[in-house]
Design a protein around this motif. Sequence first.
Motif, PDB file in Angstrom:
ATOM      1  N   PHE A  34     -29.488 -19.640 -28.196  1.00  0.00           N
ATOM      2  CA  PHE A  34     -30.649 -19.636 -27.844  1.00  0.00           C
ATOM      3  C   PHE A  34     -31.023 -20.590 -26.441  1.00  0.00           C
ATOM      4  O   PHE A  34     -32.096 -20.876 -26.192  1.00  0.00           O
ATOM      5  CB  PHE A  34     -31.725 -20.120 -29.032  1.00  0.00           C
ATOM      6  CG  PHE A  34     -32.105 -19.088 -29.905  1.00  0.00           C
ATOM      7  CD1 PHE A  34     -32.274 -17.890 -29.689  1.00  0.00           C
ATOM      8  CD2 PHE A  34     -31.520 -19.533 -31.244  1.00  0.00           C
ATOM      9  CE1 PHE A  34     -32.427 -16.865 -30.517  1.00  0.00           C
ATOM     10  CE2 PHE A  34     -31.595 -18.407 -32.296  1.00  0.00           C
ATOM     11  CZ  PHE A  34     -32.252 -16.959 -31.765  1.00  0.00           C
ATOM     12  N   HIS A  35     -29.767 -21.228 -25.866  1.00  0.00           N
ATOM     13  CA  HIS A  35     -29.870 -21.770 -24.727  1.00  0.00           C
ATOM     14  C   HIS A  35     -30.872 -23.109 -24.757  1.00  0.00           C
ATOM     15  O   HIS A  35     -31.532 -23.410 -23.750  1.00  0.00           O
ATOM     16  CB  HIS A  35     -30.244 -21.072 -23.418  1.00  0.00           C
ATOM     17  CG  HIS A  35     -29.463 -19.980 -23.453  1.00  0.00           C
ATOM     18  ND1 HIS A  35     -27.905 -20.242 -23.240  1.00  0.00           N
ATOM     19  CD2 HIS A  35     -29.441 -18.823 -23.479  1.00  0.00           C
ATOM     20  CE1 HIS A  35     -27.285 -19.037 -22.859  1.00  0.00           C
ATOM     21  NE2 HIS A  35     -28.334 -18.121 -23.340  1.00  0.00           N
ATOM     22  N   PHE A  36     -31.093 -23.596 -25.865  1.00  0.00           N
ATOM     23  CA  PHE A  36     -31.803 -25.211 -25.852  1.00  0.00           C
ATOM     24  C   PHE A  36     -31.042 -26.379 -24.760  1.00  0.00           C
ATOM     25  O   PHE A  36     -29.995 -26.113 -24.644  1.00  0.00           O
ATOM     26  CB  PHE A  36     -31.720 -25.941 -27.203  1.00  0.00           C
ATOM     27  CG  PHE A  36     -32.434 -24.959 -28.297  1.00  0.00           C
ATOM     28  CD1 PHE A  36     -33.849 -25.120 -28.057  1.00  0.00           C
ATOM     29  CD2 PHE A  36     -31.868 -24.500 -29.430  1.00  0.00           C
ATOM     30  CE1 PHE A  36     -34.471 -24.342 -29.180  1.00  0.00           C
ATOM     31  CE2 PHE A  36     -32.559 -23.749 -30.332  1.00  0.00           C
ATOM     32  CZ  PHE A  36     -33.920 -23.688 -30.357  1.00  0.00           C
ATOM     33  N   GLN A  37     -31.944 -26.730 -24.297  1.00  0.00           N
ATOM     34  CA  GLN A  37     -31.585 -27.876 -23.255  1.00  0.00           C
ATOM     35  C   GLN A  37     -31.964 -29.157 -23.590  1.00  0.00           C
ATOM     36  O   GLN A  37     -32.716 -29.469 -24.458  1.00  0.00           O
ATOM     37  CB  GLN A  37     -32.252 -27.435 -21.888  1.00  0.00           C
ATOM     38  CG  GLN A  37     -31.743 -25.964 -21.414  1.00  0.00           C
ATOM     39  CD  GLN A  37     -30.383 -25.792 -21.091  1.00  0.00           C
ATOM     40  OE1 GLN A  37     -29.697 -26.882 -20.541  1.00  0.00           O
ATOM     41  NE2 GLN A  37     -29.774 -24.643 -21.444  1.00  0.00           N
ATOM     42  N   SER A  38     -31.041 -30.175 -22.785  1.00  0.00           N
ATOM     43  CA  SER A  38     -31.493 -31.694 -22.646  1.00  0.00           C
ATOM     44  C   SER A  38     -31.254 -32.097 -24.237  1.00  0.00           C
ATOM     45  O   SER A  38     -30.386 -32.026 -24.766  1.00  0.00           O
ATOM     46  CB  SER A  38     -32.799 -31.701 -22.261  1.00  0.00           C
ATOM     47  OG  SER A  38     -33.095 -33.223 -21.992  1.00  0.00           O
ATOM     48  N   TYR A  39     -32.190 -33.033 -24.400  1.00  0.00           N
ATOM     49  CA  TYR A  39     -32.022 -33.990 -25.531  1.00  0.00           C
ATOM     50  C   TYR A  39     -32.198 -33.205 -26.956  1.00  0.00           C
ATOM     51  O   TYR A  39     -31.606 -33.501 -27.862  1.00  0.00           O
ATOM     52  CB  TYR A  39     -33.027 -35.296 -25.530  1.00  0.00           C
ATOM     53  CG  TYR A  39     -32.790 -36.048 -24.580  1.00  0.00           C
ATOM     54  CD1 TYR A  39     -31.537 -37.032 -24.610  1.00  0.00           C
ATOM     55  CD2 TYR A  39     -33.312 -36.236 -23.527  1.00  0.00           C
ATOM     56  CE1 TYR A  39     -31.221 -37.881 -23.711  1.00  0.00           C
ATOM     57  CE2 TYR A  39     -33.309 -37.209 -22.266  1.00  0.00           C
ATOM     58  CZ  TYR A  39     -32.001 -37.784 -22.629  1.00  0.00           C
ATOM     59  OH  TYR A  39     -31.657 -38.900 -21.536  1.00  0.00           O
ATOM     60  N   LEU A  40     -32.982 -32.124 -26.589  1.00  0.00           N
ATOM     61  CA  LEU A  40     -33.275 -31.236 -27.781  1.00  0.00           C
ATOM     62  C   LEU A  40     -31.828 -30.524 -28.416  1.00  0.00           C
ATOM     63  O   LEU A  40     -31.731 -30.705 -29.718  1.00  0.00           O
ATOM     64  CB  LEU A  40     -34.323 -30.339 -27.752  1.00  0.00           C
ATOM     65  CG  LEU A  40     -34.601 -29.294 -28.805  1.00  0.00           C
ATOM     66  CD1 LEU A  40     -34.982 -29.748 -30.051  1.00  0.00           C
ATOM     67  CD2 LEU A  40     -35.234 -28.140 -28.398  1.00  0.00           C
ATOM     68  N   ARG A  41     -31.087 -29.936 -27.547  1.00  0.00           N
ATOM     69  CA  ARG A  41     -29.814 -29.602 -27.818  1.00  0.00           C
ATOM     70  C   ARG A  41     -28.920 -30.670 -28.384  1.00  0.00           C
ATOM     71  O   ARG A  41     -28.329 -30.340 -29.506  1.00  0.00           O
ATOM     72  CB  ARG A  41     -29.270 -28.820 -26.616  1.00  0.00           C
ATOM     73  CG  ARG A  41     -27.876 -28.454 -26.878  1.00  0.00           C
ATOM     74  CD  ARG A  41     -27.461 -27.893 -25.365  1.00  0.00           C
ATOM     75  NE  ARG A  41     -25.952 -27.231 -25.616  1.00  0.00           N
ATOM     76  CZ  ARG A  41     -25.058 -27.176 -24.761  1.00  0.00           C
ATOM     77  NH1 ARG A  41     -25.028 -27.776 -23.680  1.00  0.00           N
ATOM     78  NH2 ARG A  41     -23.933 -26.906 -25.265  1.00  0.00           N
ATOM     79  N   TRP A  42     -28.701 -31.692 -27.741  1.00  0.00           N
ATOM     80  CA  TRP A  42     -27.859 -32.660 -28.347  1.00  0.00           C
ATOM     81  C   TRP A  42     -28.390 -33.369 -29.424  1.00  0.00           C
ATOM     82  O   TRP A  42     -27.454 -33.502 -30.541  1.00  0.00           O
ATOM     83  CB  TRP A  42     -27.423 -33.748 -27.151  1.00  0.00           C
ATOM     84  CG  TRP A  42     -26.949 -33.208 -25.937  1.00  0.00           C
ATOM     85  CD1 TRP A  42     -27.361 -32.821 -24.774  1.00  0.00           C
ATOM     86  CD2 TRP A  42     -25.467 -32.723 -26.156  1.00  0.00           C
ATOM     87  NE1 TRP A  42     -26.313 -32.267 -24.095  1.00  0.00           N
ATOM     88  CE2 TRP A  42     -25.089 -31.878 -24.778  1.00  0.00           C
ATOM     89  CE3 TRP A  42     -24.314 -32.563 -27.026  1.00  0.00           C
ATOM     90  CZ2 TRP A  42     -24.010 -31.653 -24.503  1.00  0.00           C
ATOM     91  CZ3 TRP A  42     -23.129 -32.043 -26.937  1.00  0.00           C
ATOM     92  CH2 TRP A  42     -23.049 -31.558 -25.601  1.00  0.00           C
TER      93      TRP A  42
END
Length: 104
Positions: A34-42
């Motif tokens: 779902f291509h989460f980005q930045s701090y949410l992804r990590w």
Amino acid sequence: MSTSTGQQHPISLYLKVWALLFVLSTLSYLVDYFHFQSYLRWGLILTFMLAKAGLIVAVFMHMAWERLALVCAILLPPLCLLVLVGLMVLEAEHTFLTRLLFFH
């Protein structure tokens, strides 16, 4: 006739843990899908990773049934090392920002 005094765990426990590990791995892959980005992804990836590692250590390495002293002896040193690494990261960032301020 010898009597063994071991503890037998039901196979259903292991199957439930395998299913939960499969669900957590699927959720971990869905974070990338779902291509989460930045701090949410990590943050999500690290959360799922720690949950899977905790399940593996607790059930498959039988830590859930060990004495508290043994659990502390095994888990506290790596946790202390992680705290020290975190402190070193903070110090390194402070030093880097100080050098940027004074040398540029």
